[in-house]
Design a protein around this motif. Structure first.
Motif, PDB file in Angstrom:
ATOM      1  N   HIS A 116       0.943  -1.164  -0.107  1.00 31.41           N
ATOM      2  CA  HIS A 116       0.055  -0.171  -0.110  1.00 31.41           C
ATOM      3  C   HIS A 116       1.058   1.318  -0.088  1.00 31.41           C
ATOM      4  O   HIS A 116       0.511   2.107  -0.810  1.00 31.41           O
ATOM      5  CB  HIS A 116      -1.016   0.074   1.226  1.00 31.41           C
ATOM      6  CG  HIS A 116      -2.088  -0.860   1.068  1.00 31.41           C
ATOM      7  ND1 HIS A 116      -2.947  -0.947  -0.072  1.00 31.41           N
ATOM      8  CD2 HIS A 116      -2.698  -2.141   1.775  1.00 31.41           C
ATOM      9  CE1 HIS A 116      -3.862  -1.801   0.128  1.00 31.41           C
ATOM     10  NE2 HIS A 116      -3.739  -2.750   0.943  1.00 31.41           N
ATOM     11  N   SER A 117       2.021   1.371   0.509  1.00 33.56           N
ATOM     12  CA  SER A 117       2.550   2.429   0.803  1.00 33.56           C
ATOM     13  C   SER A 117       3.588   2.669  -0.765  1.00 33.56           C
ATOM     14  O   SER A 117       3.565   3.655  -1.120  1.00 33.56           O
ATOM     15  CB  SER A 117       3.926   2.445   1.815  1.00 33.56           C
ATOM     16  OG  SER A 117       5.029   1.733   1.421  1.00 33.56           O
ATOM     17  N   THR A 119       1.948   2.054  -3.704  1.00 37.05           N
ATOM     18  CA  THR A 119       0.847   2.176  -4.659  1.00 37.05           C
ATOM     19  C   THR A 119       0.746   3.711  -4.186  1.00 37.05           C
ATOM     20  O   THR A 119       0.377   4.533  -5.125  1.00 37.05           O
ATOM     21  CB  THR A 119      -0.148   1.344  -4.540  1.00 37.05           C
ATOM     22  OG1 THR A 119      -0.662   1.328  -3.224  1.00 37.05           O
ATOM     23  CG2 THR A 119       0.013   0.268  -5.252  1.00 37.05           C
ATOM     24  N   ALA A 120       0.580   3.996  -2.776  1.00 34.75           N
ATOM     25  CA  ALA A 120       0.464   5.368  -2.735  1.00 34.75           C
ATOM     26  C   ALA A 120       1.354   6.252  -3.186  1.00 34.75           C
ATOM     27  O   ALA A 120       1.230   7.403  -3.692  1.00 34.75           O
ATOM     28  CB  ALA A 120       0.448   5.692  -0.847  1.00 34.75           C
ATOM     29  N   ARG A 123       1.398   7.403  -6.825  1.00 35.68           N
ATOM     30  CA  ARG A 123       0.416   8.586  -7.144  1.00 35.68           C
ATOM     31  C   ARG A 123       1.140   9.799  -6.570  1.00 35.68           C
ATOM     32  O   ARG A 123       0.966  10.817  -7.273  1.00 35.68           O
ATOM     33  CB  ARG A 123      -0.824   8.108  -6.167  1.00 35.68           C
ATOM     34  CG  ARG A 123      -1.783   7.272  -6.922  1.00 35.68           C
ATOM     35  CD  ARG A 123      -3.011   7.185  -6.217  1.00 35.68           C
ATOM     36  NE  ARG A 123      -3.052   7.213  -4.396  1.00 35.68           N
ATOM     37  CZ  ARG A 123      -3.171   6.040  -4.027  1.00 35.68           C
ATOM     38  NH1 ARG A 123      -3.213   4.713  -4.649  1.00 35.68           N
ATOM     39  NH2 ARG A 123      -2.977   5.994  -2.635  1.00 35.68           N
ATOM     40  N   GLU A 124       2.097   9.763  -5.550  1.00 31.07           N
ATOM     41  CA  GLU A 124       2.374  10.765  -4.877  1.00 31.07           C
ATOM     42  C   GLU A 124       3.669  11.337  -5.330  1.00 31.07           C
ATOM     43  O   GLU A 124       3.883  12.766  -5.605  1.00 31.07           O
ATOM     44  CB  GLU A 124       2.348  10.865  -3.326  1.00 31.07           C
ATOM     45  CG  GLU A 124       0.710  10.828  -2.803  1.00 31.07           C
ATOM     46  CD  GLU A 124       0.832  10.169  -1.641  1.00 31.07           C
ATOM     47  OE1 GLU A 124       1.750   9.698  -0.891  1.00 31.07           O
ATOM     48  OE2 GLU A 124      -0.324   9.944  -1.042  1.00 31.07           O
TER      49      GLU A 124
END
Lengths: 325, 518
Positions: A116-117, A119-120, A123-124
């Motif tokens: 999850h980190s 894929t975050a 985006r960021e």
């Protein structure tokens, strides 16, 4: 243990090892790049990043186009290339998800958090600075996963398949890395400014997180021979090829005794030969022959071990298995 | 955390209700301002707006808790579900889309007296349905006696002729089931449907309990909540009791359709909790009517399969040839008695919506007792009188296709358009056997934490029943919530969520807090 489960654990582990190796390659090269002489910057930028691609086995869909930020960003986040870190981690998680019942919940949670980190960040992260800050956190999370794996999972057959995957990937990656650097020695860049050798040697070691360990063994005196010896033949350093192969072989032995299969003779022979080609040579033997050929031979043997493992434990024919029941 | 701001448990109760209501004044004006009490039975309040005894403590806690604190608890719960990977796969969207199961943090509380009745009713019902299946697939006494019409049984989509005369261990067809209950206006629980094939949701029951204990420990302790954690253990014992004869140390496995199934999380969860292998069809090999799994040490014999794959897909040789989820030859191995499947093949017969209408009769026939849990009134479209009535009242009734589940293929009369009603009229006339109708039920509502406070939403209840050498219903179950305001659809695929269900001992009013005092 189910064959399918062994398959997934093995690949999960390989993908994670691959992700770690890729992160380190990018990270080390981004930092070394800053030390390069500005006059020759353009030329050596190209050499440097093409070499990184070579070390990763020339992954498809990603090519050098003159923009190092684009390249590093792609290697980290591009969903088009299977070699990108984000994909290695997604693949590892997908494999883990298929065998969730075999992993401890701590392991699963840690891997899930990492995913999850990742894929975050996909985006960021949109700048060079952000990327430089992000990459070390991936290594940190990967190390944490290994720690959690070692301390919460039974060291039974499943764990041994994880070990096997990790060390076969590591042995192959380190060998490929050395192969690429070795070939480059015959084609040095024309501008060898002072300190270049130092940076190159240190860079190679850092790619295997071996800088400090090397200094402890040989002091900060970087010669190609010693670096080769250390990365190839050191029996104690966890990223050396020899150490990886020793671990790989002991995982195979443990799996053999746990599964109770007594037909593993061929695997014993193939992996034993691989181990022997690293344990019973000294560095002069290696350097006096064709080093490139020697390294390709090691890679070839790793591939054989992989094939034998699959034939024996994972993709065996039903007829043979019934005959043995 | 701010739970400590609560006065010591017990103190406020001694002062009685008045203090509660004084404290609650502000609470009612803020958190409860959107709480609607009208016709439907409310789980928390009586019709007069007074809190029911078993909900008082809960209401009190929320009244004393700052709103930010409540929001924080909700976030903690969501995060916990995400990192544990308790998600379900949404079909029809981008491949592998995972969602966190929508979850409400306000528990649903049921008193033990109510529960005891439910429990007895469910055991009675499943026992009767097992006897029914055994009878229909063997002697057919109930058909000969004319209690259930033959054509209704034989036209069931899930009737399996292949099961005729086959003896299953202990005559148990339905080992694992999850029956959907509703509480109607009178406060009585009625059965909406029996899920006798591969009911899911039990892992949400188990994991949400764990999350609740973490986020509301003090409330949990103040209530005497009956535990549910032994479910996996009882499931394992149930499966073991069904092993084929002569296999004293049976190998038991869970069969999953694979990682793309929406309930995959549950399959892995149960396998792990029971400590048994989770297999897919491709892991199984059948030779000489014996089932083996492929392991790193060669082939290993399998004795009991808790299968989470539907009948149709379990064996490409016997049923759907294109199925990739089953194992070729599995049905023959089953017929030969070399392996047990739980549930058996053909149990879908007994949860057909047309058979459902006969269940009260089935219970009387085999158990010689009156049903403890009533059915919802059901009109069979194959019956001309019922059909006539239904077609005249389409705008008031709910029409359901008998073979469908999950809230699909339904007409909800009061919320339908004239065109939809016309469409169903045609469908019913074309194929009456395929439809039933039921009155629109105003089923109960329970408090849920929504944007801007606590509001009432419709809920159902799915308890899980295990039937092996003995029958067990773990106290509680999955309470499903229709999260959209006014909605009656609780299915997770259509905007539903879930919440933890607490069965509390009635005397828990006075028994707290030996712990604090000591």
């Amino acid at each position: 243990m189910l064959s399918r489960v062994a398959d997934s654990l093995y690949w999960m582990s390989r993908y994670l090892e691959r992700a770690e190796h890729t992160v380190r390659l990018i990270d080390v090269n981004m930092s070394l790049m800053l030390d390069e002489a500005s006059t020759t910057a353009n030329l050596s930028l190209e050499r440097r990043w093409k070499r990184v691609l070579a070390c990763l086995g020339h992954p498809g869909q990603i090519e050098w186009n003159g923009d190092f930020y684009q390249l590093t960003h792609d290697l980290t986040f591009s969903t088009r290339s299977h070699a990108a870190i984000v994909n290695s981690i997604a693949q590892a998680r997908e494999n883990a998800r298929q065998v969730r019942d075999e992993l401890s919940s701590e392991q699963w949670q840690q891997l899930n958090r990492l995913y999850h980190s990742m894929t975050a960040a996909q985006r960021e992260v949109s700048s060079y600075n952000a990327l430089t800050n992000f990459l070390p956190t991936v290594v940190y999370d990967l190390h944490q996963f290994q720690g959690v794996t070692d301390s919460t999972m039974s060291h039974g057959e499943g764990w041994q398949f994880i070990q096997l995957g990790r060390y076969i990937e590591r042995a192959a990656a380190t060998t490929t890395l050395m192969d690429v650097y070795h070939r480059e020695r015959f084609d040095p860049p024309n501008s060898t400014s002072a300190g270049y050798e130092f940076l190159e040697g240190a860079g190679l070691l850092r790619c295997c997180s071996a800088f400090e360990a090397y200094c402890n063994a040989y002091t900060a005196d970087f010669t190609p021979e010693r670096i080769t010896e250390f990365l190839l033949l050191n029996p104690d350093f966890p990223h050396s090829v020899r150490y990886s192969v020793d671990c790989l072989r002991s995982a195979l032995m443990a799996i053999g005794s746990k599964s109770g299969l007594h037909v593993a003779d061929e695997l014993v022979r193939v992996s034993g030969r691989l181990q022997a080609s690293l344990s019973f040579v000294d560095i002069d033997d290696v350097l006096s022959q064709d080093v490139g050929a020697y390294l390709s031979n090691i890679l070839q043997q790793c591939r054989q071990v992989h094939e034998r493992v699959f034939r024996l434990y994972i993709q065996y024919s039903t007829q043979t298995a019934l005959a043995m029941n | 955390m701010s739970l400590e701001r609560l006065s010591p448990a017990g103190a406020e109760m001694e002062h009685g209700q008045s203090q509660l209501f004084n404290d609650a004044e502000h609470f009612r004006n803020s958190m409860l301002r959107k709480y609607v009490l009208d016709g439907a039975y409310d789980e928390m309040f009586t019709a007069e707006g007074e809190a029911r005894a078993h909900y008082r403590r809960l209401l009190d806690m929320f009244a004393h808790m700052p709103q930010e604190e409540i929001e924080r608890c909700k976030k903690a719960a969501d995060l916990s579900f995400l990192t544990q990977g308790i998600t379900f796969t949404v079909y029809g969207e981008e491949q592998g889309t995972e969602r966190v199961f929508p979850y409400d943090v306000v528990p649903r509380v049921i008193s033990n007296t109510e529960w005891t009745h439910i429990e007895r009713g469910l055991v009675q019902r499943i026992a009767a349905l097992n006897m029914f299946l055994h009878d229909v697939y063997n002697d057919g006494r109930i058909l000969a006696d004319g209690k259930v019409p033959r054509e209704v049984v034989y036209t069931c989509r899930h009737f399996r002729r292949e099961m005729r005369g086959l003896q299953v261990p202990r005559n148990i067809y339905i080992a694992v089931s999850g029956t959907d209950l509703l509480r109607i206006q009178s406060g009585e629980f009625v059965v909406l449907e029996d899920n006798l094939r591969v009911p899911s949701g039990v892992s949400y029951m188990l994991t949400s309990r764990r999350v609740m204990k973490r986020i509301f420990p003090q409330l949990f302790r103040a209530y005497d909540v009956r535990p549910i954690e032994h479910y996996s253990q009882v499931l394992l014992a149930t499966l073991r009791s069904l092993a084929p004869e002569g296999r004293p140390e049976p190998t038991i496995v869970v069969l999953t359709p694979g990682v793309f199934n929406s309930a995959y999380f549950e399959h892995t969860y149960l396998a792990r909790q029971m400590g048994i292998e989770l297999v897919e069809g491709r892991d199984l090999v059948i030779h000489d009517n014996v089932v083996y799994m492929r392991t790193t040490a060669g082939l290993k014999r399998v004795d009991v399969i808790y299968r989470r794959v539907d009948d149709d897909f379990i064996d490409p040789l016997a049923f759907r040839a294109e199925s990739m989820l089953g194992a070729a030859g599995l049905f023959n191995a089953y017929r030969a008695g070399n392996v047990t499947l739980a549930n058996a093949f053909g149990t879908g017969l007994a949860d057909d919506k047309a058979i459902y209408a006969y269940v009260p009769e089935i219970i009387r026939y085999y158990m010689d007792e009156e049903p403890l849990l009533n059915n919802v009134e059901t009109f069979l479209m194959s019956n001309p009188v019922h059909r006539q009535h239904t077609l005249e009242n389409l705008d008031k009734l709910v029409v359901k296709a008998v073979g469908e589940s999950g809230g699909y293929g339904m007409l909800i009369g009061p919320q339908s358009t004239a065109a939809q009603r016309e469409e169903f009229r045609r469908r019913i006339e074309a194929d009456p056997r395929n439809y039933i109708a039921q009155p629109t039920l105003e089923f109960s509502r329970a408090p849920c934490l929504m944007e801007g406070g606590i509001q009432a939403r419709h809920v159902d209840l799915r308890p899980y029943i295990l039937f092996g050498d003995k029958a067990t219903v773990v106290p509680g179950g999955l309470t499903r919530v229709a999260l959209k305001e006014g909605s009656l659809v609780v299915n997770s695929s259509q905007g539903g969520g879930s919440k933890d269900t607490w069965v509390v001992n009635d005397q828990s009013e006075g028994t707290e807090d030996a712990f604090t005092r000591s």
